[in-house]
Design an enzyme around this catalytic site. Structure first.
Site, mmCIF file in Angstrom:
data_model
loop_
_atom_site.group_PDB
_atom_site.id
_atom_site.type_symbol
_atom_site.label_atom_id
_atom_site.label_comp_id
_atom_site.label_asym_id
_atom_site.label_seq_id
_atom_site.Cartn_x
_atom_site.Cartn_y
_atom_site.Cartn_z
ATOM 1 N N VAL A 19 -12.043 -7.362 18.913
ATOM 2 C CA VAL A 19 -13.110 -6.351 18.853
ATOM 3 C C VAL A 19 -12.551 -4.944 19.084
ATOM 4 C CG1 VAL A 19 -15.177 -5.680 19.818
ATOM 5 C CG2 VAL A 19 -14.453 -8.169 19.648
ATOM 6 N N GLU A 54 -7.596 -9.198 22.681
ATOM 7 C CA GLU A 54 -8.297 -7.804 22.981
ATOM 8 C C GLU A 54 -8.581 -7.279 21.508
ATOM 9 O OE1 GLU A 54 -10.417 -5.389 24.041
ATOM 10 O OE2 GLU A 54 -9.546 -5.640 26.042
ATOM 11 N N GLY A 77 -7.036 0.236 12.320
ATOM 12 C CA GLY A 77 -5.668 0.945 11.983
ATOM 13 C C GLY A 77 -4.525 0.244 12.687
ATOM 14 N N LYS A 92 -17.690 -10.041 15.734
ATOM 15 C CA LYS A 92 -17.336 -9.343 16.930
ATOM 16 C C LYS A 92 -18.362 -9.411 18.000
ATOM 17 C CE LYS A 92 -14.431 -6.161 14.444
ATOM 18 N NZ LYS A 92 -14.368 -4.899 13.511
#
Ligand code: ADP
Ligand code: ASP
Ligand code: MG
Length: 813
Positions: free
Chosen positions: A607, A604, A795, A680
């Protein structure tokens, strides 16, 4: 009257023997007691070891003899302050034992008959010491040698009892005796020709059952070192627990299939008389233990226990000449019976093309030779093949009287084994359906027992064994999150997430019980050097159920081993995008392996970090929706760059700042060239079922040719300064059109492109801030108003939480 038997550990030390005496004192208050004792724990093995050494003319048998002596001296000294008298008598027995061993040493031979004489010393010594101690304490206890009572044939090492004579001996003796406590050695007996025999390893249980049946007592108690018969071997499965009630048949099946706590023949004598067997723990007399009886006790469990037998060899006789010809099996099994080879399991394919059976490995060679000899003629005519022998196997068995009235148990058994990559070599189900057995590799036993126990007895919690590679920013965050959520997940989702292995490029640590997450950094400090292959080998050799490999690197070589993990049914969770954006054939191969080996492959975070983008797309597709187009802003770094770039701040400085603040890859060209975004959208297109390569994606770069041709990062930055005018033109144009510059990825009708676009006010992309990502899915069900996923797309924290969510998805599967 009651019969109590105490096993090797129960009489294994002075401290434990004191517990035994306390139990006897208490129980003898209400009825006379017959007490059968085993040899002091470990002594039978040592006697056999000494015998084997003496037979090999190895003088070190004397060292073993010394050890046997010192074990007994220590017990005696711990039991009484006046050990002398007992030791003097014990020494006489040791002298006889010494002579026997010396004889074996001299003649270089150890027959089964002599072996029985040798091992009988174990029980003779222990019963003598216990009876003498009790006598010394002034208790009404007497020693009786069970060899005077139990009479057998001359089948040494596992003699068969002559019940007529034995029962009479026992009743005659106890009718006359009026002792409150009678101590007898277990295991030992005598033949009609007055030779010493034994009842087979573990046979003290049997001695007690024979006496209990002859005396028709109300209860037989087997006192041992565990609190009953457990759901499975407690030494291998920590979560195993004692079973309160069992039928005789269940107990027999469990013990026959390896639950050592009860010697299998023990049930036979007491079964017809319906004398209950109570298994109790000497070390915890207050524990309720297990009652084995005819009484039907309501239980919501269909599978009562799981047991296993190790050291199994599987023999297969096959050949076209067997089909339809009666008598093959008869000849085969007669041959084995003549050699006294016990068959543990038999299966025959319905084509009758092959017969397959399991025996103890110690008999494998003998069986192979005699069968090949017995079928020599047919083998020479090529009607059947020489027998095939496979070793290193074990049998696991599910046991329960009620299994026959429940469907789906074998389904659960085999799916659990399959999920854990445990190969089943043969299967047998008793016609009575009290037992379903499977032959598996010995190395898989612990994993099989643990996963089956989890499946049948702990519907409650599922243990996930996680192996993390890449302990950087994101990896550390993931460890923190798992640590922090551990009890919540256990309580609410019944998931016990353990991190069993961790590695970075330099070091790796493992702990099969789960690394202590309170101080993993300390442990990691002292870790062993790591390698990708070494990590993989360790994961495989630990062979734990529900294993999950988590890749938190951006490394090509790590991505290259996913396929190996999947082939071993180890699930893979990755934030590393390399595998899924590699050649289509490699991506497809991983998907296929994941299906074939029933091992999840989740990514997961490839992307939009923790955003549920792939999952949403998968759900749309799976539920029958058709994706018409996807439009997305998928690069946090490019977003940052174009949100900060203006006519007041040059492009070079903006990119520098993005890199400084950690928004770009070390080589910013990977972001600025659009490669990262192209990967992506490629993954999304593939998840939508399109066979696409990275080269198929139109990449309209906003960089100049000079930028793209730069030879190094520094050189690239220089070209940005040179081309400032080009970038300013992009900005001015957008501003003139009242637009924002966004780097957009688009997918439509099987085609994809990435590139910089001027986004007008009002468009969902217009106000996208900071490192946010946004994806819009236009589908048949969402034709005009797209389904939008939006939020922080980069992040460490959100990426870690995305990985964590994938791990939990595997757990909930
Ligand atoms: P004793 O010396 O008292 O006869 P054993 O060593 O023969 O004791 O049997 C007890 C042991 O059986 C336990 O310590 C345990 O390791 C082993 N065992 C294997 N399977 C089971 C099971 N299903 N339940 C209880 N114990 C089991
Ligand atoms: N001492 C014997 C053995 O170890 C019998 C027993 O303990 O039941 O096999
Ligand atoms: Mg035993």
């Amino acid at each position: 009257m009651k019969v109590l038997k105490f096993g090797g550990t129960s009489v294994g030390s002075a401290q434990n023997i004191k517990k035994v005496i306390a139990i006897l004192q208490k129980e003898s208050l209400t009825s006379p007691i017959v007490c059968v004792v085993s040899a002091v724990g470990g002594v039978t093995d040592k006697l056999l070891q000494a015998g084997a050494l003496a037979k090999q003319k190895d003088k070190s048998y004397l060292t073993v003899l010394d050890k046997i002596k010192s074990i007994h001296y220590k017990v005696i000294e711990g039991l009484t302050s006046e050990p002398k008298a007992i030791i003097t008598e014990v020494d006489q027995k040791f002298e006889a034992l010494n002579q026997l061993l010396n004889g074996i040493f001299l003649i270089n031979e150890l027959s089964p008959k002599t072996s029985d004489k040798l091992v009988s010393y174990g029980e003779i010594l222990s019963s003598f010491i216990i009876a003498k101690t009790m006598e010394g304490m002034g208790l009404n206890a007497i020693l009786k040698n069970s060899q005077d009572l139990i009479v057998t044939n001359s089948n040494f090492t596992k003699a068969e009892v002559n019940y007529d004579i034995t029962n009479k001996n026992i009743t005659d003796y106890f009718n006359k005796a009026n002792q409150q406590i009678t101590i007898l050695p277990g295991f030992v007996s005598k033949s009609q020709a007055d030779e010493i025999t034994t009842l087979g390893r573990g046979g003290s249980d049997f001695t007690a059952a024979i006496i209990a049946a002859a005396l028709k007592v109300e209860q037989l108690e087997i006192w041992t070192d565990v609190s009953g018969m457990y759901t499975t071997n407690p030494k291998l499965v920590k979560q195993a627990y004692p079973i309160a009630n069992l039928s005789y048949q269940e107990a027999m099946e469990l013990s026959h299939f390896g639950a050592k706590v009860l010697y299998p023949p023990t049930v036979q004598p007491v079964l017809n008389l319906a004398i209950p067997i109570h298994i109790k723990n000497t070390l915890h007399p207050e524990a309720v233990g297990t009652v084995i009886s005819n009484q039907k006790k309501e239980s919501n469990l269909t599978v009562k226990g799981i047991s296993h037998i190790d050291n199994v060899a599987l023999l297969t006789l096959e050949g076209s000449g067997m089909v339809g010809i009666p008598g093959f099996s008869k000849r085969l099994f007669e041959t084995l019976a003549n050699e006294k080879i016990n068959i543990i399991i038999i299966t025959q394919a319905s084509s009758e093309h092959s017969i397959c059976f399991g025996i103890d490995i110690s008999n494998a060679e003998k069986a192979e030779n005699t069968i090949n000899l017995a079928f020599e003629y047919e083998i020479s005519l090529h009607k059947i093949n020489p027998i095939i022998v496979e070793k290193g196997l074990s049998i696991i068995a599910l046991i329960g009287d009620n299994m026959k009235s429940h469907q789906g148990i074998s389904g659960k058994l085999f799916s659990t084994l399959g999920k854990n990559n445990i190969n089943v070599r043969a299967i047998a189900q008793g016609a009575s359906e009290k037992n379903i057995s499977a032959v598996i590799s010995e190395k898989d036993v612990s994993k099989a027992l643990n996963s089956l126990h989890e499946r049948f007895f702990e519907t409650n919690t599922k243990q996930l064994n996680v192996f993390i590679t890449g302990i950087g920013n994101v990896g550390e965050k993931l460890i923190d999150q798992i640590h922090q959520q551990h009890s919540f997940l256990k309580k609410n989702l019944k998931l016990d997430v353990k991190i069993v292995g961790m590695a970075n490029s330099k070091k790796m640590i493992f702990d099969p019980k789960g690394i202590d997450l309170n101080n993993w950094t300390d442990q990691f400090h002292h870790a062993e050097p790591s390698s990708i292959e070494g990590f993989y080998q360790k994961v495989i050799s630990l062979n734990l159920r529900n294993s999950i490999f988590v890749d938190v690197t951006a490394n090509h070589d790590v991505a290259a081993v996913y396929q190996n993990y999947l082939k071993q049914s180890v699930a893979v969770v990755a934030c590393n995008k390399i595998a899924c954006s590699d050649k289509y054939i490699n991506y497809k191969n991983l998907q296929d392996l994941s299906l074939k080996y029933n091992a999840s492959f989740l990514y997961e975070t490839n992307v939009g970090a923790g955003l549920p983008i792939i999952n949403t797309l998968n759900n749309l597709v799976a539920s029958g929706d058709k994706v018409i187009s996807i439009q997305a802003v998928l690069s946090g770094s490019l977003n940052f760059v174009f949100n900060n770039f203006s006519d007041k701040k040059n492009f070079h400085d903006t990119v520098k700042q993005a890199q400084f603040e950690g928004y770009t890859e070390p080589d910013p060209r990977i972001d600025l060239s659009g490669i990262d975004v192209a990967r992506k959208i490629l993954i999304l297109a593939r998840e939508n079922g399109v066979k696409m390569e990275i080269e198929d994606i139109v990449n309209e770069s906003f960089l100049t040719k000079t930028n793209l041709d730069s030879t190094s990062v520094d050189h690239f930055y220089e070209t940005l300064i040179d081309d400032e005018a080009h970038f300013q033109k992009l900005y001015t144009s957008a501003k003139a059109n009242k637009c924002q510059l966004k780097y957009v990825a688009e997918y439509k009708n099987g085609k994809a492109k990435v590139g910089l676009q001027e986004i007008p006010e009002g468009h969902p992309f217009y106000n996208l801030e900071g490192k946010d990502n946004i994806v819009m899915f236009y589908t048949q069900r969402y034709p005009e108003q797209p389904l939008i996923v939006k939020g922080a797309g980069a992040g460490a924290d959100v990426t870690a939480s995305g990985l964590f969510a994938d791990i939990i998805r595997i757990g909930n599967k």
